[in-house]
Design a protein around this motif. Structure first.
Motif, short mmCIF file in Angstrom:
data_model
loop_
_atom_site.label_atom_id
_atom_site.label_comp_id
_atom_site.label_asym_id
_atom_site.label_seq_id
_atom_site.Cartn_x
_atom_site.Cartn_y
_atom_site.Cartn_z
N TRP A 1 5.60 18.68 -2.81
CA TRP A 1 6.42 18.92 -1.62
C TRP A 1 7.03 20.31 -1.70
CZ3 TRP A 1 6.22 15.00 1.90
CH2 TRP A 1 5.77 13.76 1.44
N ASP A 2 7.11 20.99 -0.57
CA ASP A 2 7.78 22.29 -0.56
C ASP A 2 9.23 22.11 -0.11
OD1 ASP A 2 7.70 21.97 2.18
OD2 ASP A 2 6.53 23.76 2.59
N ALA A 3 9.96 23.22 0.05
CA ALA A 3 11.39 23.16 0.39
C ALA A 3 11.62 22.52 1.76
CB ALA A 3 12.00 24.56 0.36
N GLN A 4 10.64 22.65 2.66
CA GLN A 4 10.79 22.06 4.00
C GLN A 4 10.27 20.62 4.04
OE1 GLN A 4 9.29 25.40 3.93
NE2 GLN A 4 11.41 26.10 4.05
N ARG A 5 10.00 20.04 2.88
CA ARG A 5 9.50 18.66 2.75
C ARG A 5 8.14 18.49 3.39
NH1 ARG A 5 10.59 15.71 -0.95
NH2 ARG A 5 10.36 13.80 0.23
N ARG A 6 7.27 19.51 3.33
CA ARG A 6 5.90 19.38 3.80
C ARG A 6 5.03 19.00 2.60
NH1 ARG A 6 5.70 25.06 6.87
NH2 ARG A 6 6.33 25.57 4.76
N PRO A 7 4.12 18.05 2.82
CA PRO A 7 3.28 17.61 1.70
C PRO A 7 2.07 18.53 1.48
CG PRO A 7 2.80 16.32 3.66
CD PRO A 7 3.89 17.27 4.04
N TYR A 8 1.71 18.68 0.20
CA TYR A 8 0.51 19.44 -0.17
C TYR A 8 -0.25 18.64 -1.22
CZ TYR A 8 2.61 23.38 2.23
OH TYR A 8 3.16 24.18 3.18
N VAL B 1 -3.49 12.59 0.69
CA VAL B 1 -3.06 12.39 -0.69
C VAL B 1 -2.03 11.27 -0.72
CG1 VAL B 1 -2.08 13.56 -2.72
CG2 VAL B 1 -3.33 14.88 -1.02
N PRO B 2 -2.08 10.36 -1.73
CA PRO B 2 -1.03 9.35 -1.86
C PRO B 2 0.33 10.02 -2.02
CG PRO B 2 -2.84 8.90 -3.37
CD PRO B 2 -3.10 10.24 -2.77
N ALA B 3 1.37 9.41 -1.47
CA ALA B 3 2.70 10.02 -1.48
C ALA B 3 3.17 10.34 -2.89
CB ALA B 3 3.69 9.09 -0.79
N SER B 4 2.84 9.50 -3.86
CA SER B 4 3.30 9.73 -5.23
C SER B 4 2.64 10.94 -5.88
CB SER B 4 3.05 8.49 -6.08
OG SER B 4 1.67 8.25 -6.19
N ARG B 5 1.51 11.42 -5.32
CA ARG B 5 0.80 12.55 -5.92
C ARG B 5 0.96 13.82 -5.11
NH1 ARG B 5 -4.82 10.99 -8.26
NH2 ARG B 5 -4.22 12.68 -9.60
N CYS B 6 1.73 13.77 -4.02
CA CYS B 6 1.95 14.95 -3.19
C CYS B 6 2.83 15.97 -3.90
CB CYS B 6 2.63 14.57 -1.88
SG CYS B 6 1.54 13.78 -0.69
N PRO C 1 0.83 -1.20 0.00
CA PRO C 1 0.00 0.00 0.00
C PRO C 1 0.87 1.25 0.00
CG PRO C 1 -0.03 -1.05 2.16
CD PRO C 1 0.72 -1.97 1.23
N GLU C 2 0.35 2.29 -0.64
CA GLU C 2 1.11 3.53 -0.74
C GLU C 2 0.82 4.40 0.48
OE1 GLU C 2 1.81 7.02 -4.06
OE2 GLU C 2 0.36 5.45 -4.39
N PRO C 3 1.85 5.00 1.08
CA PRO C 3 1.59 5.86 2.23
C PRO C 3 0.80 7.10 1.83
CG PRO C 3 3.91 5.93 1.61
CD PRO C 3 3.27 4.89 0.76
N MET C 4 -0.01 7.58 2.75
CA MET C 4 -0.83 8.78 2.53
C MET C 4 -0.28 9.90 3.40
SD MET C 4 -3.29 7.74 0.45
CE MET C 4 -4.76 8.73 0.67
N HIS C 5 -0.37 11.12 2.91
CA HIS C 5 0.07 12.28 3.68
C HIS C 5 -1.06 13.30 3.68
CE1 HIS C 5 4.21 10.89 3.93
NE2 HIS C 5 4.12 10.56 2.65
#
Ligand SMILES: [Zn+2]
Length: 74
Positions: A58-65, A51-56, A38-42
């Motif tokens: 990411w900003d410079a601080q590695r925060r998911p959007y 959102v699935p990790a592959s579709r996030c 399973p794909e991790p969600m953020h």
């Protein structure tokens, strides 16, 4: 009249072809589903949508959007 018959034969052939394809399409087996982890969600750092990790995005601080717009808004 000849063209009407050809049209009906073509439609019936198309419907039979689609039905055959639908009958042969099977859901992935239990084994195939087990092999794909399973794909991790953020959670989006802006709106909280998961959102699935592959579709996030990411900003410079590695925060998911969830999208570039939310990444831009922070
Ligand atoms: Zn968002």
């Amino acid at each position: 009249m000849k063209y009407l018959l050809l049209f009906v034969v073509a439609i019936v052939g198309l419907l039979l072809h689609k039905r055959q394809r639908a009958l042969h399409r099977q859901p992935p087996s239990r084994e195939a589903r087990r092999l794909r982890p399973p794909e991790p969600m953020h959670a989006c750092s802006h709106c909280g949508v998961h959102v699935p990790a592959s579709r996030c995005v990411w900003d410079a601080q590695r925060r998911p959007y969830c999208c570039a717009e939310h990444a831009r808004q922070g």
